[in-house]
Scaffold this motif. Structure first.
Motif, PDB file in Angstrom:
ATOM      1  N   ARG A 179       6.354   6.522  -8.785  1.00  0.00           N
ATOM      2  CA  ARG A 179       7.618   5.979  -8.307  1.00  0.00           C
ATOM      3  C   ARG A 179       7.351   5.244  -7.001  1.00  0.00           C
ATOM      4  O   ARG A 179       6.516   5.685  -6.207  1.00  0.00           O
ATOM      5  N   PRO A 180       8.063   4.146  -6.750  1.00  0.00           N
ATOM      6  CA  PRO A 180       7.849   3.433  -5.479  1.00  0.00           C
ATOM      7  C   PRO A 180       8.011   4.337  -4.255  1.00  0.00           C
ATOM      8  O   PRO A 180       7.265   4.202  -3.286  1.00  0.00           O
ATOM      9  N   GLN A 181       8.969   5.286  -4.304  1.00  0.00           N
ATOM     10  CA  GLN A 181       9.198   6.142  -3.141  1.00  0.00           C
ATOM     11  C   GLN A 181       8.019   7.077  -2.888  1.00  0.00           C
ATOM     12  O   GLN A 181       7.930   7.680  -1.823  1.00  0.00           O
ATOM     13  N   GLN A 182       7.116   7.201  -3.875  1.00  0.00           N
ATOM     14  CA  GLN A 182       5.902   7.987  -3.684  1.00  0.00           C
ATOM     15  C   GLN A 182       4.684   7.073  -3.502  1.00  0.00           C
ATOM     16  O   GLN A 182       3.883   7.265  -2.589  1.00  0.00           O
ATOM     17  N   SER A 183       4.541   6.101  -4.399  1.00  0.00           N
ATOM     18  CA  SER A 183       3.319   5.297  -4.412  1.00  0.00           C
ATOM     19  C   SER A 183       3.174   4.431  -3.163  1.00  0.00           C
ATOM     20  O   SER A 183       2.057   4.285  -2.633  1.00  0.00           O
ATOM     21  N   LEU A 184       4.269   3.858  -2.655  1.00  0.00           N
ATOM     22  CA  LEU A 184       4.154   2.985  -1.489  1.00  0.00           C
ATOM     23  C   LEU A 184       3.811   3.761  -0.211  1.00  0.00           C
ATOM     24  O   LEU A 184       2.921   3.363   0.535  1.00  0.00           O
ATOM     25  N   PRO A 185       4.485   4.903   0.089  1.00  0.00           N
ATOM     26  CA  PRO A 185       4.041   5.680   1.252  1.00  0.00           C
ATOM     27  C   PRO A 185       2.622   6.225   1.096  1.00  0.00           C
ATOM     28  O   PRO A 185       1.867   6.288   2.077  1.00  0.00           O
ATOM     29  N   LEU A 186       2.238   6.626  -0.120  1.00  0.00           N
ATOM     30  CA  LEU A 186       0.860   7.071  -0.338  1.00  0.00           C
ATOM     31  C   LEU A 186      -0.125   5.954  -0.005  1.00  0.00           C
ATOM     32  O   LEU A 186      -1.154   6.180   0.658  1.00  0.00           O
ATOM     33  N   ALA A 187       0.192   4.747  -0.461  1.00  0.00           N
ATOM     34  CA  ALA A 187      -0.690   3.608  -0.173  1.00  0.00           C
ATOM     35  C   ALA A 187      -0.756   3.341   1.325  1.00  0.00           C
ATOM     36  O   ALA A 187      -1.826   3.032   1.871  1.00  0.00           O
ATOM     37  N   ARG A 188       0.391   3.461   2.001  1.00  0.00           N
ATOM     38  CA  ARG A 188       0.409   3.205   3.453  1.00  0.00           C
ATOM     39  C   ARG A 188      -0.478   4.180   4.211  1.00  0.00           C
ATOM     40  O   ARG A 188      -1.244   3.778   5.093  1.00  0.00           O
ATOM     41  N   ILE A 189      -0.393   5.476   3.896  1.00  0.00           N
ATOM     42  CA  ILE A 189      -1.209   6.459   4.612  1.00  0.00           C
ATOM     43  C   ILE A 189      -2.674   6.301   4.241  1.00  0.00           C
ATOM     44  O   ILE A 189      -3.566   6.395   5.102  1.00  0.00           O
ATOM     45  N   THR A 190      -2.952   6.056   2.968  1.00  0.00           N
ATOM     46  CA  THR A 190      -4.337   5.836   2.537  1.00  0.00           C
ATOM     47  C   THR A 190      -4.940   4.654   3.280  1.00  0.00           C
ATOM     48  O   THR A 190      -6.071   4.716   3.780  1.00  0.00           O
ATOM     49  N   LEU A 191      -4.166   3.577   3.357  1.00  0.00           N
ATOM     50  CA  LEU A 191      -4.612   2.371   4.068  1.00  0.00           C
ATOM     51  C   LEU A 191      -4.828   2.669   5.551  1.00  0.00           C
ATOM     52  O   LEU A 191      -5.835   2.255   6.133  1.00  0.00           O
ATOM     53  N   GLY A 192      -3.903   3.401   6.153  1.00  0.00           N
ATOM     54  CA  GLY A 192      -4.010   3.695   7.573  1.00  0.00           C
ATOM     55  C   GLY A 192      -5.244   4.509   7.913  1.00  0.00           C
ATOM     56  O   GLY A 192      -5.923   4.258   8.922  1.00  0.00           O
ATOM     57  N   ILE A 193      -5.551   5.511   7.086  1.00  0.00           N
ATOM     58  CA  ILE A 193      -6.735   6.343   7.334  1.00  0.00           C
ATOM     59  C   ILE A 193      -7.992   5.501   7.169  1.00  0.00           C
ATOM     60  O   ILE A 193      -8.928   5.579   7.989  1.00  0.00           O
ATOM     61  N   ALA A 194      -8.041   4.684   6.110  1.00  0.00           N
ATOM     62  CA  ALA A 194      -9.221   3.841   5.891  1.00  0.00           C
ATOM     63  C   ALA A 194      -9.419   2.861   7.050  1.00  0.00           C
ATOM     64  O   ALA A 194     -10.545   2.653   7.526  1.00  0.00           O
ATOM     65  N   ALA A 195      -8.317   2.277   7.537  1.00  0.00           N
ATOM     66  CA  ALA A 195      -8.432   1.337   8.657  1.00  0.00           C
ATOM     67  C   ALA A 195      -8.914   2.046   9.917  1.00  0.00           C
ATOM     68  O   ALA A 195      -9.749   1.523  10.658  1.00  0.00           O
ATOM     69  N   ALA A 196      -8.407   3.239  10.175  1.00  0.00           N
ATOM     70  CA  ALA A 196      -8.816   3.983  11.365  1.00  0.00           C
ATOM     71  C   ALA A 196     -10.282   4.366  11.311  1.00  0.00           C
ATOM     72  O   ALA A 196     -10.939   4.522  12.350  1.00  0.00           O
TER      73      ALA A 196
END
Length: 1017
Positions: free
Chosen positions: A738-755
């Motif tokens: 669901r977008p309400q799950q997949s989009l926040p999951l992608a955001r945190i995954t992206l943030g950790i990878a960027a950090a």
């Protein structure tokens, strides 16, 4: 001596169990100190569990209120929650005033457990019905235990019905207050691999708050003391050795062998356990044996009047028979003094097993006939269940079918849905055997709540087999028996292929959709699409309205947009036409949320407020619970977090009061988001933790874990962020994106990878979301993701390894940003911020880029976001130079540092400190370490342990130089350069030069000193 043995087969001396009593007394002391205790006491049959509990309870009664309840045998025969009903009745009798005060206002609901409180109302029946009852029971016990130390004993858990097991597990998981000790006993040798208690024991073993006690057999010395107590004299050593060897230390077997031996019955005594247990029963007079057989088949306890009606003995003969059985310690009087039970369940089982098949049926028939003749023979709350059991075991389908159906209604009223399902399965088993005239006399209105969805009158239309299947499917879904429920729906759909009934078939497909989603076997859309096809073109009906409402809610969660909005409008219209009030309010709530997402905020929010008001007034608590989740969420979507917070706290209290566990968990998660936005991070973390813990379903737990990951990321704790992200993924699963799950999951995954400097992984987390696109209504989730991605790209803009694919990523980010709405100040600010980061990623941002972004956030109540954009503006002001710009930058950085320090936002605090250091600015007193933050050197290179030379080498590594090029630039040997590179990789904790370069750029170690141009290779 023989006379002594006859009256003292139970030792008057309590033998051994010192360690176990110490453990129980320690638990009682802890409970008295307001530290709730949970204990499980296990042991094989006859080892002495009951005697230990009796000794403990007798001593505990001097300083606590002791309430005891016992389970009846497993199956659909007993009254659901029987041990809790008995224990609560004892608790009410012991402290009536405190009990009444604790139950005040909830008597109708609690009457499902304790009928003495009044008539249980029809109430609500849904997935949360049982949870509501459990929460109210926990609150009742906590309130009573606030004034008194309470010991709640539940015996024979191996016989517990499913509802009792679920309630006990709930109490063990959730009780955190009150002077309460809960002690449950079970027979460990009965817990085979498929025993229903086994999963519960495994679950409770994982709880640190639950203590297990395993009762061992007696030693030789303890067995001798037991024998001495029974005989009132020292036993003959040789005889004692023989008894101990044959009993193997089992306390009950020692008693039986002692009596058999010293009564002279040892000659020819069989080694068979059944024969050992029956030897004393067979020594009774025939009338006493007849009474024992009645009690064995009549139930765990049997009332005196029922025994009299079935035995058909004169009153004097009956009393003599009972006296003989009690005198031989075969039977004992019940605690209430109105009936009899076997002193030990093993003897009861042996007597019952010794009955002939025809004899068993006859006894059950006579019990049923006696009870039908005089319903007052047994307590009112047990009557229907007992009658159903007697007729079923009498193998009389004509009598059993209506009795079993009536019992299923009682189970449903008690929210004992698993027991209801078992009874309905019995009814389906009996259906074909029952005479046609019996089936024709049954009516849906009497036995089902899921009335035939075909427009038939449930009062005049005969009950159908499909009606039973519908009721059973819902009972399975509500009781958590989803696999059984799914099988029932499959059978129903197959039957409906031969008997076409579109409305009924559509109803079953909706149930299948719900079950498939709950069981993580798909998103449920295929089943819903089938249901919609079946009702298309049919006149309006309750089923039609429900199909549309469920489809609209599904679309809101998966594919929000115009089609979902239209489906919600049709659902409201159809529900109103057919008078389906609850369906109407559900659909209206969905419509309000979709209207807000479509841009008409005022209308949508008012619709949702209207639903909240009306559901509270009409007592539709589950819909109100959902409104308490969705309305604050809609307020947050338009930037009104401060308005959402008190509404969410009110909703949490409401959900707790009515046991709406899932709605309460979602409300905690939304509260965490609102508090995060308002800069109240400690409170946000507490709220998110509430969402992850408790007895609710998986998805709100996943949402809570994701919020904790978000907080950890912005506090710089990447390890914790990774752990919580993994936890969120496991709770969410992959079956229902669901977008309400997949989009926040992608955001945190992206943030950790960027950090962590993993540019490729950063883009890999983003691309699936870009490929899928952002449907209307997902902007609130999409803007933070695009912002995080743009920020990550800006952070590696000078990194050579990041250049491949960079232009395409920036183009796609820009294109996606142009599709998202900015219809409220919050998302307008996010749009400006994202575009500013995209310009920064291209090295084209100026103070004119960032000034309007800061201005936009200064009008919003989001201190952390404001601090971040102030830091960005300060950076460009310092780069552009000028005294006025430097003075403005100092003020911006000082306020950003204060916010970062207060929140414990370490990455932001470090970035502010680095920028100030490079520009040789003094911000005043240095920021104090915040939560999760250690005091660190101002120079990030020094913080990493790099020497001055290693810093120079790292700068050249970041520029893409080889070891030979580094050696030439620094006038050192290639071997020395290689050593420096190895040391740097070790200190940074990375595995390669690319990751080291990414760390250097992320920390902006070389932003103030341009690196030499790269020499062609």
């Amino acid at each position: 001596m023989l006379g002594t043995v006859e009256t003292r087969s139970v030792s008057p001396v309590f033998v051994g169990r010192t360690d176990e009593l110490d453990t129980l007394n320690d638990a009682l002391a802890r409970a008295a100190a307001a530290e709730p205790q949970a204990l499980l006491l296990g042991g094989e049959a006859g080892v002495g569990k009951t005697r230990l509990v009796e000794e403990f309870a007798t001593a505990a009664a001097r300083r606590a209120v002791v309430a005891v309840g016992g389970c009846v045998e497993i199956g659909a025969d007993g009254l659901p929650f029987a041990p809790f009903s008995t224990a609560l009745r004892a608790l009410r009798d012991a402290v009536p005033e405190e009990f009444a005060a604790a139950a005040a206002g909830q008597e109708e609901e609690l009457a499902r457990l304790l009928p003495d409180l009044g008539e249980a109302g029809a109430g609500r029946h849904d997935e949360q019905g049982m949870a509501r009852l459990f929460e109210l029971t926990a609150r009742l016990l906590e309130r009573v235990a606030a004034a008194h130390t309470v010991v709640l004993v539940l015996e024979d858990l191996h016989w517990a019905d499913a509802s009792t097991r679920h309630l006990l597990a709930y109490l063990f998981r959730t009780l955190r207050a009150g002077r309460l000790l809960v002690l449950a006993t079970y027979r460990s040798d009965d817990i085979h691999r498929r025993h229903p208690l086994r999963p519960l024991l495994a679950e409770l073993d994982r709880l640190r708050t639950v203590r297990r006690i395993e009762l061992a057999r007696f030693t030789r010395e303890e067995a001798g003391r037991q024998l001495a107590g029974i005989l009132a004299a020292e036993p003959d050593p040789a005889q004692a050795d023989e008894i101990y060897e044959r009993s193997d230390g089992n306390a009950f077997f020692i008693e039986e062998l002692a009596v058999a031996t010293y009564d002279g019955n040892c000659t020819g005594l069989s080694d068979s356990l059944r024969d050992l247990l029956l030897v004393r029963v067979e020594a009774l007079p025939e009338s006493a044996q007849r009474v024992a057989r009645i009690v064995a088949e009549g139930g765990s306890t049997v009332e005196y009047r029922l025994i009299a009606a079935v035995a058909q003995l004169s009153e004097d003969d009956l009393i003599d028979a009972l006296r003989a059985a009690v005198g031989a310690n075969i039977l004992t009087v019940t605690r209430a003094g109105d009936g009899y039970r076997f002193r030990h369940s093993l003897v009861r089982e042996a007597v019952a097993d010794d009955l002939l098949p025809g004899e068993r049926s006859r006894l059950n028939r006579r019990c049923a006939e006696a009870l039908e003749t005089d319903p007052t023979l047994v307590p009112a709350d047990a009557r229907v269940m007992r009658l159903a059991s007697y007729w079923y075991h009498a193998h009389d389908a004509a009598k059993a079918l209506p009795a079993v159906l009536a019992a299923s209604v009682v189970a449903r009223r008690r929210h004992a849905y698993t027991e209801q399902l078992g009874l309905l399965e019995r009814a389906m088993e009996l259906w074909d055997s029952a005479p046609e005239e019996v089936r024709a006399a049954l009516r849906p209105v009497d036995y089902t709540e899921v009335y035939p969805p075909c427009g038939c009158d449930p009062v005049t239309t005969p009950l159908r087999y499909l009606d039973l299947m519908a009721e059973a499917a819902v009972a399975g879904r509500f009781g958590g028996e989803r696999e059984r429920a799914l099988k029932i729906t499959k059978r129903a759909v197959r039957l409906l292929e031969d008997e076409p009934d579109p409305l009924r078939a559509a109803w079953f497909w909706v149930q299948r959709s719900r079950l498939v989603q709950a069981m993580a076997r798909g998103d449920g859309w295929q089943e819903l699409a089938t249901a919609q096809d079946l009702v298309r073109g049919l006149p309006p009906s309750e089923v039609h309205a429900e199909v549309l409402a469920v489809a609209a809610t599904w679309s809101m969660q998966h594919r929000p947009g115009p089609e979902a909005l239209a489906a919600a409008e049709r659902a409201v219209q159809y529900a109103r036409m057919v008078g389906a009030r609850e369906t109407e309010l559900h659909a209206l709530l969905t419509l309000g949320g979709l209207t807000v997402e479509a841009g008409d905020h005022r209308t949508g929010l008012e619709q949702m407020r209207q639903v909240l008001r009306e559901t509270r007034e009409e007592g539709l608590h589950p819909v109100a619970g959902r409104a308490y989740v969705n309305l604050p969420s809609a307020l947050r979507s338009v930037g009104r977090d401060r308005e959402a917070v008190p509404l969410l706290r009110e909703g949490i209290d409401f959900c707790r009061r009515y046991g709406l566990l899932d709605s309460g968990a979602w409300a905690w998660g939304n509260l965490s988001d609102a508090l995060y936005a308002l800069g109240r991070w400690e409170e946000a973390a507490e709220a998110a933790a509430h969402a992850t813990h408790g007895d609710h379903s998986a998805k709100p737990r996943g949402a809570g874990a994701l919020r904790l990951a978000h907080l950890a990321l912005h506090r710089g704790d990447l390890a914790e962020a990774g752990r919580q992200l993994a936890s969120a993924r496991s709770w969410y699963g992959t079956h229902d994106p669901r977008p309400q799950q997949s989009l926040p999951l992608a955001r945190i995954t992206l943030g950790i990878a960027a950090a962590e400097g993993r540019t490729a992984d950063t883009r890999a987390a983003l691309l699936p979301a870009l490929d899928a696109g952002f449907p209307p209504g997902t902007h609130r989730l999409a803007w933070p993701l695009l912002l995080a991605a743009a920020t990550a790209e800006a952070g590696v803009r000078t990194l050579p390894a990041a250049q491949p694919g960079r232009a395409e990523t920036l183009d796609r980010l820009s294109a996606a940003a142009r599709t998202l709405t900015t219809d409220v100040p919050l998302w307008s600010a996010y749009g400006q911020w994202t575009r500013a980061e995209l310009l920064r990623a291209q090295g084209r941002d100026t103070k004119d880029t960032w000034t309007p972004v800061v201005t936009a956030f200064e009008c919003l109540d989001r201190p952390y976001d404001l601090a971040r954009v102030r830091h960005r503006l300060a950076g460009v002001l310092l780069a552009e130079g000028g005294d006025a710009e430097r003075e403005r930058a100092v003020e911006l950085l000082r306020t950003a540092a204060e916010v970062a320090d207060r929140l414990g936002a370490r990455p932001l605090a470090d970035a502010v400190a680095r920028l100030a250091q490079r520009a040789r600015l003094t911000l005043g007193p240095g920021p104090r370490p915040g939560p999760g933050r250690d005091s660190a050197p101002a120079d990030p290179a020094a913080a990493l342990g790099l020497t001055s030379r290693e810093r120079d080498v790292l700068g050249l590594v970041a520029a893409g130089r080889t070891n030979r090029q580094i050696a030439e630039a620094l006038f050192i040997s290639p071997k020395t350069a290689s050593v420096h590179v190895s040391n740097i990789l070790s200190k940074l904790g990375v595995s390669g030069r690319g990751e080291a370069a990414a760390v250097a750029h992320r920390l902006e170690l070389f932003a103030a000193q341009p690196l030499p141009a790269e020499t062609p290779g």
